[in-house]
Design a protein around this motif. Structure first.
Motif, PDB file in Angstrom:
ATOM      1  N   TYR A   3       0.858  -1.185   0.000  1.00  0.00           N
ATOM      2  CA  TYR A   3       0.000   0.000   0.000  1.00  0.00           C
ATOM      3  C   TYR A   3       0.892   1.231   0.000  1.00  0.00           C
ATOM      4  O   TYR A   3       2.118   1.139   0.126  1.00  0.00           O
ATOM      5  CB  TYR A   3      -0.920   0.022   1.238  1.00  0.00           C
ATOM      6  N   GLN A   4       0.275   2.382  -0.137  1.00  0.00           N
ATOM      7  CA  GLN A   4       1.007   3.639  -0.058  1.00  0.00           C
ATOM      8  C   GLN A   4       1.100   4.100   1.395  1.00  0.00           C
ATOM      9  O   GLN A   4       0.147   3.961   2.164  1.00  0.00           O
ATOM     10  CB  GLN A   4       0.302   4.715  -0.884  1.00  0.00           C
ATOM     11  N   THR A   5       2.252   4.634   1.752  1.00  0.00           N
ATOM     12  CA  THR A   5       2.437   5.215   3.072  1.00  0.00           C
ATOM     13  C   THR A   5       2.253   6.723   2.986  1.00  0.00           C
ATOM     14  O   THR A   5       3.104   7.424   2.436  1.00  0.00           O
ATOM     15  CB  THR A   5       3.847   4.924   3.615  1.00  0.00           C
ATOM     16  N   PRO A   6       1.146   7.248   3.519  1.00  0.00           N
ATOM     17  CA  PRO A   6       0.985   8.697   3.557  1.00  0.00           C
ATOM     18  C   PRO A   6       1.830   9.303   4.681  1.00  0.00           C
ATOM     19  O   PRO A   6       2.043   8.685   5.722  1.00  0.00           O
ATOM     20  CB  PRO A   6      -0.504   8.888   3.852  1.00  0.00           C
ATOM     21  N   PHE A   7       2.312  10.498   4.439  1.00  0.00           N
ATOM     22  CA  PHE A   7       3.012  11.280   5.457  1.00  0.00           C
ATOM     23  C   PHE A   7       1.997  12.265   6.035  1.00  0.00           C
ATOM     24  O   PHE A   7       1.520  13.147   5.327  1.00  0.00           O
ATOM     25  CB  PHE A   7       4.193  12.028   4.831  1.00  0.00           C
ATOM     26  N   SER A   8       1.651  12.082   7.301  1.00  0.00           N
ATOM     27  CA  SER A   8       0.611  12.910   7.903  1.00  0.00           C
ATOM     28  C   SER A   8       1.048  13.386   9.287  1.00  0.00           C
ATOM     29  O   SER A   8       1.909  12.772   9.929  1.00  0.00           O
ATOM     30  CB  SER A   8      -0.711  12.141   7.999  1.00  0.00           C
ATOM     31  N   ILE A   9       0.428  14.455   9.746  1.00  0.00           N
ATOM     32  CA  ILE A   9       0.815  15.099  10.997  1.00  0.00           C
ATOM     33  C   ILE A   9      -0.375  15.137  11.937  1.00  0.00           C
ATOM     34  O   ILE A   9      -1.494  15.460  11.538  1.00  0.00           O
ATOM     35  CB  ILE A   9       1.337  16.527  10.732  1.00  0.00           C
ATOM     36  N   THR A  10      -0.127  14.791  13.202  1.00  0.00           N
ATOM     37  CA  THR A  10      -1.173  14.802  14.221  1.00  0.00           C
ATOM     38  C   THR A  10      -0.722  15.645  15.411  1.00  0.00           C
ATOM     39  O   THR A  10       0.432  15.550  15.850  1.00  0.00           O
ATOM     40  CB  THR A  10      -1.493  13.380  14.697  1.00  0.00           C
ATOM     41  N   THR A  11      -1.629  16.476  15.925  1.00  0.00           N
ATOM     42  CA  THR A  11      -1.407  17.239  17.149  1.00  0.00           C
ATOM     43  C   THR A  11      -2.646  17.119  18.031  1.00  0.00           C
ATOM     44  O   THR A  11      -3.709  16.690  17.565  1.00  0.00           O
ATOM     45  CB  THR A  11      -1.159  18.734  16.862  1.00  0.00           C
ATOM     46  N   LEU A  12      -2.508  17.497  19.274  1.00  0.00           N
ATOM     47  CA  LEU A  12      -3.688  17.623  20.122  1.00  0.00           C
ATOM     48  C   LEU A  12      -4.428  18.899  19.741  1.00  0.00           C
ATOM     49  O   LEU A  12      -3.800  19.930  19.444  1.00  0.00           O
ATOM     50  CB  LEU A  12      -3.290  17.695  21.593  1.00  0.00           C
ATOM     51  N   SER A  13      -5.738  18.855  19.746  1.00  0.00           N
ATOM     52  CA  SER A  13      -6.509  20.063  19.434  1.00  0.00           C
ATOM     53  C   SER A  13      -6.184  21.188  20.410  1.00  0.00           C
ATOM     54  O   SER A  13      -6.177  22.371  20.047  1.00  0.00           O
ATOM     55  CB  SER A  13      -8.009  19.759  19.484  1.00  0.00           C
ATOM     56  N   SER A  14      -5.856  20.825  21.647  1.00  0.00           N
ATOM     57  CA  SER A  14      -5.543  21.828  22.664  1.00  0.00           C
ATOM     58  C   SER A  14      -4.265  22.605  22.369  1.00  0.00           C
ATOM     59  O   SER A  14      -4.027  23.668  22.944  1.00  0.00           O
ATOM     60  CB  SER A  14      -5.423  21.164  24.039  1.00  0.00           C
ATOM     61  N   SER A  15      -3.442  22.085  21.434  1.00  0.00           N
ATOM     62  CA  SER A  15      -2.197  22.786  21.076  1.00  0.00           C
ATOM     63  C   SER A  15      -2.463  24.047  20.269  1.00  0.00           C
ATOM     64  O   SER A  15      -1.624  24.946  20.206  1.00  0.00           O
ATOM     65  CB  SER A  15      -1.284  21.867  20.271  1.00  0.00           C
ATOM     66  N   GLY A  16      -3.625  24.100  19.604  1.00  0.00           N
ATOM     67  CA  GLY A  16      -3.932  25.236  18.742  1.00  0.00           C
ATOM     68  C   GLY A  16      -3.258  25.174  17.391  1.00  0.00           C
ATOM     69  O   GLY A  16      -3.442  26.058  16.551  1.00  0.00           O
ATOM     70  N   ILE A  17      -2.492  24.102  17.125  1.00  0.00           N
ATOM     71  CA  ILE A  17      -1.799  23.949  15.843  1.00  0.00           C
ATOM     72  C   ILE A  17      -2.768  23.337  14.836  1.00  0.00           C
ATOM     73  O   ILE A  17      -3.258  22.227  15.024  1.00  0.00           O
ATOM     74  CB  ILE A  17      -0.555  23.055  15.988  1.00  0.00           C
ATOM     75  N   THR A  18      -3.034  24.060  13.759  1.00  0.00           N
ATOM     76  CA  THR A  18      -3.978  23.572  12.747  1.00  0.00           C
ATOM     77  C   THR A  18      -3.356  23.499  11.358  1.00  0.00           C
ATOM     78  O   THR A  18      -4.023  23.102  10.405  1.00  0.00           O
ATOM     79  CB  THR A  18      -5.223  24.479  12.687  1.00  0.00           C
ATOM     80  N   SER A  19      -2.089  23.888  11.224  1.00  0.00           N
ATOM     81  CA  SER A  19      -1.414  23.832   9.931  1.00  0.00           C
ATOM     82  C   SER A  19       0.091  23.691  10.167  1.00  0.00           C
ATOM     83  O   SER A  19       0.588  23.942  11.276  1.00  0.00           O
ATOM     84  CB  SER A  19      -1.682  25.107   9.125  1.00  0.00           C
ATOM     85  N   ILE A  20       0.808  23.284   9.123  1.00  0.00           N
ATOM     86  CA  ILE A  20       2.263  23.144   9.239  1.00  0.00           C
ATOM     87  C   ILE A  20       2.904  24.491   9.548  1.00  0.00           C
ATOM     88  O   ILE A  20       3.844  24.576  10.354  1.00  0.00           O
ATOM     89  CB  ILE A  20       2.833  22.542   7.942  1.00  0.00           C
ATOM     90  N   SER A  21       2.392  25.546   8.947  1.00  0.00           N
ATOM     91  CA  SER A  21       2.974  26.876   9.165  1.00  0.00           C
ATOM     92  C   SER A  21       2.805  27.354  10.604  1.00  0.00           C
ATOM     93  O   SER A  21       3.513  28.261  11.054  1.00  0.00           O
ATOM     94  CB  SER A  21       2.357  27.890   8.201  1.00  0.00           C
ATOM     95  N   GLU A  22       1.882  26.753  11.347  1.00  0.00           N
ATOM     96  CA  GLU A  22       1.648  27.141  12.742  1.00  0.00           C
ATOM     97  C   GLU A  22       2.479  26.341  13.737  1.00  0.00           C
ATOM     98  O   GLU A  22       2.409  26.603  14.949  1.00  0.00           O
ATOM     99  CB  GLU A  22       0.166  26.989  13.082  1.00  0.00           C
ATOM    100  N   ILE A  23       3.265  25.378  13.260  1.00  0.00           N
ATOM    101  CA  ILE A  23       4.134  24.634  14.168  1.00  0.00           C
ATOM    102  C   ILE A  23       5.201  25.598  14.695  1.00  0.00           C
ATOM    103  O   ILE A  23       5.973  26.158  13.911  1.00  0.00           O
ATOM    104  CB  ILE A  23       4.797  23.438  13.465  1.00  0.00           C
ATOM    105  N   PRO A  24       5.270  25.816  15.995  1.00  0.00           N
ATOM    106  CA  PRO A  24       6.193  26.826  16.523  1.00  0.00           C
ATOM    107  C   PRO A  24       7.650  26.384  16.447  1.00  0.00           C
ATOM    108  O   PRO A  24       7.950  25.185  16.460  1.00  0.00           O
ATOM    109  CB  PRO A  24       5.740  26.972  17.976  1.00  0.00           C
ATOM    110  N   ALA A  25       8.546  27.351  16.360  1.00  0.00           N
ATOM    111  CA  ALA A  25       9.979  27.053  16.361  1.00  0.00           C
ATOM    112  C   ALA A  25      10.342  26.304  17.642  1.00  0.00           C
ATOM    113  O   ALA A  25       9.897  26.668  18.731  1.00  0.00           O
ATOM    114  CB  ALA A  25      10.783  28.337  16.243  1.00  0.00           C
ATOM    115  N   GLY A  26      11.122  25.253  17.501  1.00  0.00           N
ATOM    116  CA  GLY A  26      11.520  24.462  18.653  1.00  0.00           C
ATOM    117  C   GLY A  26      10.511  23.428  19.087  1.00  0.00           C
ATOM    118  O   GLY A  26      10.677  22.799  20.143  1.00  0.00           O
ATOM    119  N   ALA A  27       9.458  23.221  18.296  1.00  0.00           N
ATOM    120  CA  ALA A  27       8.448  22.220  18.638  1.00  0.00           C
ATOM    121  C   ALA A  27       9.087  20.841  18.769  1.00  0.00           C
ATOM    122  O   ALA A  27       9.984  20.472  18.004  1.00  0.00           O
ATOM    123  CB  ALA A  27       7.360  22.195  17.582  1.00  0.00           C
TER     124      ALA A  27
END
Length: 328
Positions: A122-146
């Motif tokens: 099968y294909q392996t998708p590259f996906s990102i998961t965060t807790l909703s409580s982190s407030g991160i909703t996009s790659i651009s919102e991942i803070p420096a030093g995460a």
């Protein structure tokens, strides 16, 4: 080259009466091993569930003891299958190509070329998961030093996802571990993000969203274009409903996975293994939903590895033409 096995999964399938079964099926079992092992990856990931499942299906069908083994994933599987420490394994095309070229981090300068493809997974998708409580909703919102978990060291995710995020300008602290362990760390606030590369649905994500609210983050159009241009991946859509938390289609990238075998295994044995998996799609779907892509037509996505003669025989008997330069 000596490689240490991490651990062997408990509960290998019990062996059936091999001689009687072989006679009934008319199989030539000359040179077959008494048992076999499939190199998978860490518990909580798709490789472990999928690999242990098809190993048990083959063991049950052929009447030979076999099962899955926890490993470091595709990169280590190439090395373990090459040396014969495990009979079978699973790998993605990126790590496979690097291993064949002698660029494996586990064996620098040593081409791991005693490995053969046996069937598409099968294909392996590259996906990102965060807790909703982190407030991160996009790659651009991942803070420096995460603090980002990339899976087991040397896995497909650990090999490629850090490079992708660096290309997209993300600054992070790199963490490694099994998917279940990383999921627990995310839930406990010890990680900010997990960058998964695994067949979907990923068991660790499914378990997480039962226990807490999570965000499944996809690639923005410009991020997708950048990654597609820079890495050996393809466009992929994670369908809405794949997870309870996903109410829309999510854009990702993916890399193909193939099951592999040691080149020295008997042709008749590998033929029966391929026959078992390719001709029992309903059973494979019961093992994992990613098996929807485990169909013979997808053989064409292997442009890297030579095919084992036993696999070549099954595919060509069933009307699929393996390129001459990939016959092993």
């Amino acid at each position: 080259m000596k490689l240490t096995r991490i651990m062997k999964t408990a509960g290998l399938a019990a062996a059936m009466a091999v001689a009687g079964n072989a006679a009934a099926l008319g199989q030539d079992r000359a040179g077959w091993p008494d048992s076999f092992t499939v190199g998978t990856a860490s518990q909580g990931g798709t490789y472990f569930a999928y690999g242990s499942g098809w190993a048990n299906l083959v063991a049950e069908t052929l009447g030979i003891s076999g099962g899955g083994e926890v490993t470091g994933g595709p990169t280590q599987n190439m090395a373990l299958v090459h040396t014969g420490d495990v009979a079978f394994g699973m790998t993605t095309m990126g790590p496979a190509a690097e291993a064949l070229e002698g660029n494996s981090p586990l064996a620098p300068g040593v081409p791991l070329d005693n490995v053969r493809a046996i069937f598409p997974m099968y294909q392996t998708p590259f996906s990102i998961t965060t807790l909703s409580s982190s407030g991160i909703t996009s790659i651009s919102e991942i803070p420096a030093g995460a603090r980002i978990g990339f899976g087991p060291a040397g896995s497909t995710s650990d090999t490629y996802f850090p490079r992708m995020l660096e290309t997209l300008g993300v600054e992070f602290e790199r963490r490694n571990g099994g998917w279940n362990d990383l999921g627990g760390q995310l839930q406990d606030g010890l990680l900010d993000v997990i960058a998964f590369a695994a067949g979907i649905p990923i068991p660790a994500v499914s378990q997480l969203e039962v226990q807490t609210d999570v965000n499944i983050i996809d690639f923005a159009p410009e991020e997708l274009a950048t990654v597609l241009d820079a890495f050996p991946v393809s466009d992929f859509t994670i369908d809405s409903g794949t997870y309870q938390s996903l109410d829309r289609d999510a854009q990702a990238v993916s890399m193909w996975n193939f099951a592999v075998a040691n080149a020295d295994l008997p042709e008749s044995f590998v033929y029966e293994v391929v026959k078992t998996v390719m001709e029992n799609h309903d059973r494979m779907m019961e093992i994992h939903k990613a098996s929807r892509s485990t169909i013979p037509e997808n053989f064409e996505h292997n442009q890297v590895l030579k095919w084992h003669p036993g696999a070549v025989r099954w595919f060509e008997e069933n009307g699929f033409d393996i390129p001459d330069d990939l016959e092993g």
